[in-house]
Design a protein around this motif. Structure first.
Motif, PDB file in Angstrom:
ATOM      1  N   TRP A 225     105.518  28.271  94.614  1.00 26.39           N
ATOM      2  CA  TRP A 225     106.514  27.280  94.224  1.00 26.39           C
ATOM      3  C   TRP A 225     105.972  26.353  93.156  1.00 26.39           C
ATOM      4  O   TRP A 225     106.746  25.749  92.393  1.00 26.39           O
ATOM      5  CB  TRP A 225     106.977  26.492  95.443  1.00 26.39           C
ATOM      6  N   VAL A 226     104.623  26.204  93.074  1.00 28.04           N
ATOM      7  CA  VAL A 226     104.054  25.353  92.031  1.00 28.04           C
ATOM      8  C   VAL A 226     104.378  25.930  90.655  1.00 28.04           C
ATOM      9  O   VAL A 226     104.842  25.231  89.742  1.00 28.04           O
ATOM     10  CB  VAL A 226     102.535  25.218  92.222  1.00 28.04           C
ATOM     11  N   ALA A 227     104.128  27.222  90.495  1.00 21.69           N
ATOM     12  CA  ALA A 227     104.454  27.861  89.224  1.00 21.69           C
ATOM     13  C   ALA A 227     105.953  27.803  88.956  1.00 21.69           C
ATOM     14  O   ALA A 227     106.375  27.622  87.806  1.00 21.69           O
ATOM     15  CB  ALA A 227     103.977  29.319  89.245  1.00 21.69           C
ATOM     16  N   ALA A 228     106.757  27.913  90.001  1.00 22.65           N
ATOM     17  CA  ALA A 228     108.207  27.846  89.819  1.00 22.65           C
ATOM     18  C   ALA A 228     108.638  26.469  89.332  1.00 22.65           C
ATOM     19  O   ALA A 228     109.487  26.341  88.453  1.00 22.65           O
ATOM     20  CB  ALA A 228     108.911  28.202  91.130  1.00 22.65           C
ATOM     21  N   VAL A 229     108.042  25.414  89.919  1.00 24.60           N
ATOM     22  CA  VAL A 229     108.381  24.049  89.505  1.00 24.60           C
ATOM     23  C   VAL A 229     107.974  23.805  88.063  1.00 24.60           C
ATOM     24  O   VAL A 229     108.727  23.237  87.266  1.00 24.60           O
ATOM     25  CB  VAL A 229     107.715  23.023  90.450  1.00 24.60           C
ATOM     26  N   VAL A 230     106.750  24.249  87.702  1.00 27.07           N
ATOM     27  CA  VAL A 230     106.290  24.074  86.323  1.00 27.07           C
ATOM     28  C   VAL A 230     107.212  24.808  85.351  1.00 27.07           C
ATOM     29  O   VAL A 230     107.605  24.272  84.302  1.00 27.07           O
ATOM     30  CB  VAL A 230     104.837  24.570  86.182  1.00 27.07           C
ATOM     31  N   THR A 231     107.569  26.026  85.694  1.00 21.99           N
ATOM     32  CA  THR A 231     108.474  26.798  84.834  1.00 21.99           C
ATOM     33  C   THR A 231     109.827  26.103  84.699  1.00 21.99           C
ATOM     34  O   THR A 231     110.398  26.035  83.606  1.00 21.99           O
ATOM     35  CB  THR A 231     108.669  28.208  85.410  1.00 21.99           C
ATOM     36  N   PHE A 232     110.321  25.563  85.815  1.00 21.32           N
ATOM     37  CA  PHE A 232     111.603  24.868  85.785  1.00 21.32           C
ATOM     38  C   PHE A 232     111.543  23.643  84.881  1.00 21.32           C
ATOM     39  O   PHE A 232     112.459  23.388  84.088  1.00 21.32           O
ATOM     40  CB  PHE A 232     112.012  24.468  87.202  1.00 21.32           C
ATOM     41  N   VAL A 233     110.454  22.851  84.991  1.00 20.43           N
ATOM     42  CA  VAL A 233     110.325  21.647  84.165  1.00 20.43           C
ATOM     43  C   VAL A 233     110.266  22.012  82.690  1.00 20.43           C
ATOM     44  O   VAL A 233     110.912  21.389  81.841  1.00 20.43           O
ATOM     45  CB  VAL A 233     109.074  20.852  84.595  1.00 20.43           C
ATOM     46  N   VAL A 234     109.463  23.034  82.353  1.00 15.55           N
ATOM     47  CA  VAL A 234     109.355  23.451  80.950  1.00 15.55           C
ATOM     48  C   VAL A 234     110.705  23.921  80.420  1.00 15.55           C
ATOM     49  O   VAL A 234     111.124  23.558  79.307  1.00 15.55           O
ATOM     50  CB  VAL A 234     108.287  24.554  80.813  1.00 15.55           C
ATOM     51  N   MET A 235     111.408  24.730  81.208  1.00 12.66           N
ATOM     52  CA  MET A 235     112.706  25.212  80.774  1.00 12.66           C
ATOM     53  C   MET A 235     113.698  24.069  80.608  1.00 12.66           C
ATOM     54  O   MET A 235     114.498  24.043  79.656  1.00 12.66           O
ATOM     55  CB  MET A 235     113.247  26.240  81.775  1.00 12.66           C
ATOM     56  N   ALA A 236     113.648  23.086  81.537  1.00 14.82           N
ATOM     57  CA  ALA A 236     114.548  21.939  81.426  1.00 14.82           C
ATOM     58  C   ALA A 236     114.273  21.141  80.152  1.00 14.82           C
ATOM     59  O   ALA A 236     115.202  20.692  79.471  1.00 14.82           O
ATOM     60  CB  ALA A 236     114.401  21.045  82.657  1.00 14.82           C
ATOM     61  N   MET A 237     112.975  20.955  79.829  1.00 16.50           N
ATOM     62  CA  MET A 237     112.634  20.233  78.605  1.00 16.50           C
ATOM     63  C   MET A 237     113.111  20.985  77.368  1.00 16.50           C
ATOM     64  O   MET A 237     113.652  20.376  76.429  1.00 16.50           O
ATOM     65  CB  MET A 237     111.122  20.012  78.549  1.00 16.50           C
ATOM     66  N   LEU A 238     112.934  22.306  77.349  1.00 21.04           N
ATOM     67  CA  LEU A 238     113.382  23.092  76.202  1.00 21.04           C
ATOM     68  C   LEU A 238     114.899  23.028  76.047  1.00 21.04           C
ATOM     69  O   LEU A 238     115.414  22.898  74.929  1.00 21.04           O
ATOM     70  CB  LEU A 238     112.924  24.545  76.365  1.00 21.04           C
ATOM     71  N   VAL A 239     115.615  23.112  77.161  1.00 21.33           N
ATOM     72  CA  VAL A 239     117.077  23.031  77.098  1.00 21.33           C
ATOM     73  C   VAL A 239     117.509  21.657  76.607  1.00 21.33           C
ATOM     74  O   VAL A 239     118.431  21.530  75.781  1.00 21.33           O
ATOM     75  CB  VAL A 239     117.678  23.341  78.486  1.00 21.33           C
ATOM     76  N   THR A 240     116.837  20.593  77.106  1.00 25.17           N
ATOM     77  CA  THR A 240     117.172  19.233  76.663  1.00 25.17           C
ATOM     78  C   THR A 240     116.953  19.068  75.170  1.00 25.17           C
ATOM     79  O   THR A 240     117.790  18.499  74.457  1.00 25.17           O
ATOM     80  CB  THR A 240     116.335  18.212  77.444  1.00 25.17           C
ATOM     81  N   LEU A 241     115.803  19.562  74.676  1.00 28.84           N
ATOM     82  CA  LEU A 241     115.537  19.473  73.241  1.00 28.84           C
ATOM     83  C   LEU A 241     116.569  20.247  72.432  1.00 28.84           C
ATOM     84  O   LEU A 241     117.004  19.794  71.361  1.00 28.84           O
ATOM     85  CB  LEU A 241     114.129  20.005  72.954  1.00 28.84           C
ATOM     86  N   ALA A 242     116.949  21.405  72.938  1.00 38.39           N
ATOM     87  CA  ALA A 242     117.956  22.188  72.222  1.00 38.39           C
ATOM     88  C   ALA A 242     119.288  21.453  72.169  1.00 38.39           C
ATOM     89  O   ALA A 242     119.958  21.424  71.127  1.00 38.39           O
ATOM     90  CB  ALA A 242     118.121  23.548  72.889  1.00 38.39           C
ATOM     91  N   VAL A 243     119.681  20.819  73.284  1.00 35.35           N
ATOM     92  CA  VAL A 243     120.946  20.082  73.321  1.00 35.35           C
ATOM     93  C   VAL A 243     120.893  18.889  72.369  1.00 35.35           C
ATOM     94  O   VAL A 243     121.831  18.619  71.616  1.00 35.35           O
ATOM     95  CB  VAL A 243     121.249  19.625  74.763  1.00 35.35           C
ATOM     96  N   VAL A 244     119.770  18.147  72.397  1.00 37.43           N
ATOM     97  CA  VAL A 244     119.624  16.996  71.500  1.00 37.43           C
ATOM     98  C   VAL A 244     119.683  17.445  70.047  1.00 37.43           C
ATOM     99  O   VAL A 244     120.304  16.796  69.192  1.00 37.43           O
ATOM    100  CB  VAL A 244     118.305  16.262  71.800  1.00 37.43           C
ATOM    101  N   ALA A 245     119.025  18.572  69.746  1.00 44.77           N
ATOM    102  CA  ALA A 245     119.029  19.065  68.368  1.00 44.77           C
ATOM    103  C   ALA A 245     120.436  19.440  67.920  1.00 44.77           C
ATOM    104  O   ALA A 245     120.825  19.202  66.773  1.00 44.77           O
ATOM    105  CB  ALA A 245     118.092  20.265  68.250  1.00 44.77           C
ATOM    106  N   VAL A 246     121.234  20.028  68.819  1.00 51.52           N
ATOM    107  CA  VAL A 246     122.592  20.414  68.456  1.00 51.52           C
ATOM    108  C   VAL A 246     123.478  19.188  68.274  1.00 51.52           C
ATOM    109  O   VAL A 246     124.258  19.084  67.315  1.00 51.52           O
ATOM    110  CB  VAL A 246     123.177  21.356  69.527  1.00 51.52           C
ATOM    111  N   VAL A 247     123.355  18.216  69.216  1.00 54.38           N
ATOM    112  CA  VAL A 247     124.216  17.030  69.161  1.00 54.38           C
ATOM    113  C   VAL A 247     123.894  16.172  67.941  1.00 54.38           C
ATOM    114  O   VAL A 247     124.783  15.656  67.260  1.00 54.38           O
ATOM    115  CB  VAL A 247     124.073  16.229  70.473  1.00 54.38           C
ATOM    116  N   HIS A 248     122.607  15.980  67.641  1.00 53.52           N
ATOM    117  CA  HIS A 248     122.190  15.087  66.557  1.00 53.52           C
ATOM    118  C   HIS A 248     121.691  15.863  65.346  1.00 53.52           C
ATOM    119  O   HIS A 248     120.823  15.391  64.610  1.00 53.52           O
ATOM    120  CB  HIS A 248     121.089  14.149  67.063  1.00 53.52           C
ATOM    121  N   ARG A 249     122.235  17.056  65.144  1.00 50.74           N
ATOM    122  CA  ARG A 249     121.735  17.866  64.040  1.00 50.74           C
ATOM    123  C   ARG A 249     121.990  17.226  62.684  1.00 50.74           C
ATOM    124  O   ARG A 249     121.194  17.356  61.753  1.00 50.74           O
ATOM    125  CB  ARG A 249     122.352  19.260  64.102  1.00 50.74           C
TER     126      ARG A 249
END
Length: 328
Positions: A225-249
């Motif tokens: 579950w540790v690796a799962a949590v780390v993977t989830f956090v990284v994916m969440a950060m990447l998705v957030t950055l992608a959303v911010v980039a699209v909104v404020h492009r």
């Protein structure tokens, strides 16, 4: 006359014996079985059976007459649970089978009676292990029943967990009467590989289940579950950055590639070559040549004085004539 009657009786007995010997022999070794709450009748073909034999089966309960099961089959088994018949968990069943060859039919051969919840053979559970530091979590999954489920068929079903260090099964330890399907094995030695086997016990069925496959795991391993949590956090950060980039492009595009430009006269002034006289003179001028004259210094007096100490020579510095250096 009596002798004639006696001979006729003997001939009649012989004829009956011939007819009996010619009759189709019934199946052998008829038995009814249940595995994980199915209901299956099995048998062996008649001794010396001819090719082209067919079989018909029937079954009944303790409160009903025989019902048709499989008709004119060539297989040596009949699964009643697959025929959409109403088979119940607590029912008592008997079955029978006969052989058929053309118009000939053998006698019926009946099985013994079976009680489903008491006599069914419970299959092996599925076991998975998760290591966390010096503990191992045992996760148990019940076998899949053909009708009902394990916990519905048996109100009181428990697990017997046996575990040991790999290669030391003779020193195995057991935990009995466990009802939870998740159990923590604690107080284990660190960095050690343990093996686990599980069986199911019920009060109604006196036979324990088939033992599970032996599963092994090592202690002091990082939990998945540790690796799962780390993977989830990284994916969440990447998705957030992608959303911010699209909104404020647009804003980011303006920041990275601004549309504002310098005034035209500034561009002209910066791009044209300098035209001042000082710059042109410095650019075209050559380094000046250095003019110099050679100078020689000649000392007058006794040459032996040069060997005197510096202090002694210093007292006569004022008496030495002046030396004239030519001007440049």
């Amino acid at each position: 006359q009596h002798e004639t009657v006696f001979r006729r009786m003997i001939q009649l007995i012989k004829d009956v014996c011939k007819l009996v010997s010619r009759a189709l022999q019934p199946p052998r070794n008829v038995r009814i079985t249940s595995h994980n709450m199915d209901l299956v009748l099995r048998w062996d073909p008649p001794e010396g059976a001819a090719s082209g034999l067919f079989y018909t089966t029937e079954y009944n309960t303790s409160v009903s007459v025989y019902k048709v099961g499989c008709l004119h089959i060539t297989a040596l088994s009949c699964d009643f649970t697959s025929l959409n018949h109403h088979i119940t968990v607590y029912g008592q069943y008997t079955a029978r089978v006969r052989a058929e060859l053309g118009e000939e039919k053998s006698a019926w051969v009946e099985s013994t009676q079976i009680t489903m919840d008491r006599d069914t053979m419970i299959g092996q559970p599925n076991v998975s292990l998760i290591s966390s530091k010096s503990n191992i979590e045992v996760s148990i999954e019940d076998p899949e029943f053909r009708i009902s489920e394990l916990r519905h068929a048996y109100n009181y079903a428990t697990y017997n967990i046996t575990y040991w260090k790999e290669g030391q099964e003779e020193k195995a330890e057991s935990i009995s009467n466990i009802q939870q399907n998740r159990v923590i094995l604690d107080k284990l030695e660190p960095w050690t590989r343990y093996c686990v086997r599980v069986q199911i016990n019920t009060q109604r069925n006196l036979n324990p289940s088939e033992p599970s496959s032996v599963t092994c795991e090592s202690t002091d391993k990082e939990s998945p579950w540790v690796a799962a949590v780390v993977t989830f956090v990284v994916m969440a950060m990447l998705v957030t950055l992608a959303v911010v980039a699209v909104v404020h492009r647009k804003k980011m595009s303006h920041f990275l590639c601004p549309k504002d430009s310098l005034p035209q006269h500034f561009k002209k002034h910066l791009l044209e070559h300098p035209s001042s006289s000082i710059y042109l003179a410095m650019r075209d001028s050559h380094p000046p040549e250095e003019v110099y004259d050679q100078v020689s210094v000649i000392a007058e007096g006794n040459p032996m004085e040069e060997e005197r100490p510096l202090e002694a020579a210093g007292t006569n510095c004022s008496s030495q004539p002046e030396t004239t250096v030519g001007q440049i």
